[in-house]
Design an enzyme around this catalytic site. Structure first.
Site, short mmCIF file in Angstrom:
data_model
loop_
_atom_site.label_atom_id
_atom_site.label_comp_id
_atom_site.label_asym_id
_atom_site.label_seq_id
_atom_site.Cartn_x
_atom_site.Cartn_y
_atom_site.Cartn_z
CB SER A 52 -1.97 -8.33 1.86
OG SER A 52 -3.36 -8.28 2.11
CE1 TYR A 104 -2.36 -4.83 -2.84
CE2 TYR A 104 -3.78 -6.39 -1.72
CZ TYR A 104 -2.75 -5.48 -1.69
OH TYR A 104 -2.09 -5.23 -0.51
CE LYS A 163 0.38 -6.95 -1.62
NZ LYS A 163 1.72 -6.41 -1.32
#
Length: 335
Positions: free
Chosen positions: A138, A151, A155
């Site tokens: 991402s 999150y 990542k």
């Protein structure tokens, strides 16, 4: 030759779209996720598209289950050619409202799930000296945003893990390749099934892309895995470049706009399911599919993706044009 492909998080979102794309090639697909309804629906789509499906309901945070899955895939479908890491979970919340147990769980799935999966499949791949692992990343692997600390942290961790592993494989002169695809905001069901403490329904930060755009990028990366990473969408390019040159300014901007831009303005359903501990498509749940709730706002086109996939050709053409122009200028100056 028919490819054997494994996709984690195959029951919904990007993973679901990726399975469809590989199925259109006639691939043999192993589908990993916790939600059995979503997996069964994904398997039906694979078979309808001309592929073969093996359903493996498991939690990628369970390393023993992942290792057993690798053995079963190789026994029933054959040697694994491509492994795509997609599975994740998250918590939409201010950091200080997340419990240690919730943070640990989100990290175990979203980061260690990639590590355990890679660890398990890398062994047979290295023995054969061939294979490809694609990490779905991402823009948030580089640029953290508010309300998604677990999150973003996962990542970022995947990015560091990917780079380090890639260096080790280069050192070994291995023909096993790892690559990473950095995604933009995508219209997936995650915004309707992650644990959220936001007052309004969560949304991806616009512009929003359809999961088929992401799936197309994953397939290209699987076919061209020597490149260390791919950026998908103009918003990803802008975010990563901006974070490199003006990170402090982005901190200020996201502190100002990052809360409202991740909410629709519509109140969240108090009975909305979440998949932190259990799959959202549980006994009383449903198949969520690949698309989320933002079809009316998502685009199925990403012109930047074409440029990303053909950058060598474009660079070569540009260099040829410059060289040609220099020749013309040189001739004129010599007259």
């Amino acid at each position: 030759m028919t490819q054997v492909v494994v996709v984690t998080g195959a029951s919904g979102g990007i993973g679901r779209a990726v399975t469809r794309k590989f199925a259109e090639r006639g691939a043999k697909l192993a589908l990993i996720a916790r939600g059995e309804k979503g997996l069964e629906a994904a398997a039906a789509e694979v078979q309808e598209a001309g592929g073969t499906a093996l359903v493996l309901p498991l939690d990628v945070a369970d390393h023993e289950a992942v290792e057993a899955a690798v053995a079963r895939v190789e026994d029933e479908l054959g040697p694994i050619d491509v492994w795509v890491n997609v599975a994740f979970t998250a918590v939409f919340s201010r950091f200080w409202h997340v419990s240690p147990e919730e943070y640990k769980r989100a990290t175990e799935v979203s980061y260690l799930g990639y590590v355990y999966s890679t660890m398990a499949v890398l062994k047979p791949m290295m023995e054969r000296d061939r294979g490809t692992i694609v990490h779905v990343g991402s823009a948030l692997a580089y640029r953290g945003i508010p309300l998604q600390t677990a999150y973003c942290g996962s990542k970022h961790a995947i990015q560091g893990f990917h780079e380090a592993l890639r260096c080790e494989l280069i050192h070994e002169k291995s023909n096993v390749h790892v690559t990473m695809v950095q995604m933009p905001a995508v219209n997936t069901p995650q915004f309707s099934w992650v644990l959220s403490r936001l007052p309004d329904h969560a949304q991806p930060v616009p512009p929003i892309y359809q999961p088929e755009v992401a799936a197309k990028a994953v397939l290209f990366a699987a076919d061209h895995p020597k490149r260390r990473e791919y950026w998908v969408g103009a918003s990803t390019v802008g975010t990563l470049i901006g974070d490199k040159f003006i990170p402090g300014l982005l901190d200020q901007y996201l502190g100002w706009k990052g809360f409202s831009s991740q909410q629709t303005g519509r109140r969240k359903d108090p009975d909305q399911p979440h998949n932190l501990w259990d799959p959202a498509d549980g006994p009383d749940g449903r198949d969520f599919g690949a698309h989320g709730a933002f079809d009316d706002r998502a685009t199925a086109n990403a012109p930047q993706l074409w440029f990303s996939h053909h950058h060598k050709t474009l660079i070569g053409a540009g260099a040829a044009m410059v060289a040609g122009a220099l020749v013309v200028v040189g001739r004129r100056m010599a007259r």
